[in-house]
Design a protein around this motif. Structure first.
Motif, short mmCIF file in Angstrom:
data_model
loop_
_atom_site.label_atom_id
_atom_site.label_comp_id
_atom_site.label_asym_id
_atom_site.label_seq_id
_atom_site.Cartn_x
_atom_site.Cartn_y
_atom_site.Cartn_z
N ALA A 72 7.48 13.80 2.03
CA ALA A 72 7.53 15.13 1.21
C ALA A 72 8.81 15.93 1.36
CB ALA A 72 6.29 15.89 2.01
N GLY A 73 9.88 15.33 1.08
CA GLY A 73 11.06 16.07 0.98
C GLY A 73 11.23 16.77 -0.07
N PRO A 74 12.12 17.61 -0.57
CA PRO A 74 12.23 18.49 -1.51
C PRO A 74 12.46 17.62 -2.73
CG PRO A 74 14.07 19.12 0.06
CD PRO A 74 13.20 17.81 0.53
N GLY A 75 12.77 16.48 -2.83
CA GLY A 75 12.95 15.88 -4.25
C GLY A 75 11.69 15.08 -4.59
N MET A 76 10.91 14.81 -3.35
CA MET A 76 9.40 14.56 -3.70
C MET A 76 8.82 15.61 -4.04
SD MET A 76 7.27 12.02 -4.26
CE MET A 76 7.98 10.61 -3.54
N LEU A 77 8.76 16.73 -3.71
CA LEU A 77 8.09 17.78 -4.15
C LEU A 77 8.26 18.21 -5.58
CD1 LEU A 77 8.52 20.26 -1.28
CD2 LEU A 77 6.36 19.83 -2.40
N ARG A 78 9.61 17.94 -6.11
CA ARG A 78 9.74 18.21 -7.61
C ARG A 78 9.32 16.88 -8.41
NH1 ARG A 78 14.29 20.33 -5.01
NH2 ARG A 78 15.43 18.39 -5.05
N ARG A 79 9.37 15.74 -7.85
CA ARG A 79 8.72 14.70 -8.53
C ARG A 79 7.13 14.81 -8.80
NH1 ARG A 79 9.99 9.17 -5.98
NH2 ARG A 79 8.80 8.45 -7.78
N LEU A 80 6.44 15.61 -7.55
CA LEU A 80 5.02 15.52 -7.90
C LEU A 80 4.83 16.73 -8.91
CD1 LEU A 80 2.43 15.25 -6.26
CD2 LEU A 80 2.66 17.54 -5.50
N GLY A 126 -5.54 12.89 -12.76
CA GLY A 126 -5.64 13.79 -11.38
C GLY A 126 -4.74 13.30 -10.35
N LEU A 127 -5.12 14.11 -9.46
CA LEU A 127 -4.17 14.13 -8.13
C LEU A 127 -4.22 12.70 -7.44
CD1 LEU A 127 -2.61 15.45 -5.92
CD2 LEU A 127 -4.81 16.02 -5.01
N ALA A 128 -5.46 12.05 -7.57
CA ALA A 128 -5.49 10.47 -6.99
C ALA A 128 -4.46 9.63 -7.72
CB ALA A 128 -6.78 10.08 -7.09
N GLN A 129 -4.59 9.80 -9.00
CA GLN A 129 -3.63 8.74 -9.96
C GLN A 129 -2.18 9.26 -9.83
OE1 GLN A 129 -6.19 10.49 -11.20
NE2 GLN A 129 -7.78 8.97 -11.89
N ASP A 154 -0.87 7.85 -6.44
CA ASP A 154 -0.70 6.25 -6.57
C ASP A 154 0.32 6.11 -7.15
OD1 ASP A 154 -3.11 6.31 -4.97
OD2 ASP A 154 -4.31 5.60 -6.80
N ARG A 155 0.76 6.86 -8.15
CA ARG A 155 1.62 6.75 -9.16
C ARG A 155 3.23 6.77 -8.43
NH1 ARG A 155 3.81 10.02 -13.16
NH2 ARG A 155 1.76 10.78 -13.41
N LEU A 156 3.27 7.54 -7.40
CA LEU A 156 4.36 8.21 -6.66
C LEU A 156 4.43 7.72 -5.28
CD1 LEU A 156 4.42 12.27 -7.54
CD2 LEU A 156 5.74 10.41 -8.80
N GLY A 157 3.31 6.73 -5.06
CA GLY A 157 3.46 6.21 -3.71
C GLY A 157 3.13 6.98 -2.52
N LEU A 158 2.31 8.08 -2.95
CA LEU A 158 2.08 9.00 -1.77
C LEU A 158 0.64 8.85 -1.12
CD1 LEU A 158 3.35 12.30 -3.50
CD2 LEU A 158 4.60 10.98 -1.19
#
Length: 108
Positions: free
Chosen positions: A11-19, A31-34, A37-41
């Motif tokens: 959950a770093g700043p880069g991942m927050l922006r990617r989300l 949705g959130l689940a997909q 999964d796509r982001l590997g979270l």
């Protein structure tokens, strides 16, 4: 472990922006689940990150359906109260997360 600057998982700043970008570019019905999964979270981690963007005003959280609805005929027609006065039975509602479009500076 995540890489420096949040470029890996986590959950770093880069991942927050990617989300946030993933929500902005999501296909209809995705949705959130997909997205998680796509982001590997993990889904809980993605939900926490989405909550951050809701608090910042960049995602809108909307509950579709009534949380305290008894599930009667009227509920399926969009009613949010119980017309028969019976005690409402809690049931889950659908939660939608949608990006809040930012206006470019200088536009109404």
């Amino acid at each position: 472990m995540s890489g420096a600057g949040g470029t890996g998982g986590g959950a770093g700043p880069g991942m927050l922006r990617r989300l946030l970008r993933a929500f902005e570019e999501a296909a209809p019905g995705e949705g959130l689940a997909q997205i998680a999964d796509r982001l590997g979270l993990g889904r809980a981690e993605a939900a926490d990150m989405a909550g951050y963007w809701v608090r910042k005003g960049r995602l809108r959280r909307e509950e579709i359906g009534a949380v305290d609805c008894s599930g009667c005929f009227f509920a399926s027609r969009g009613c949010t109260t119980c017309p028969d006065g019976s005690a409402a039975v809690p049931r889950p509602s659908l939660v939608a997360l949608t990006p809040v479009r930012q206006n470019p500076k200088g536009t109404a």
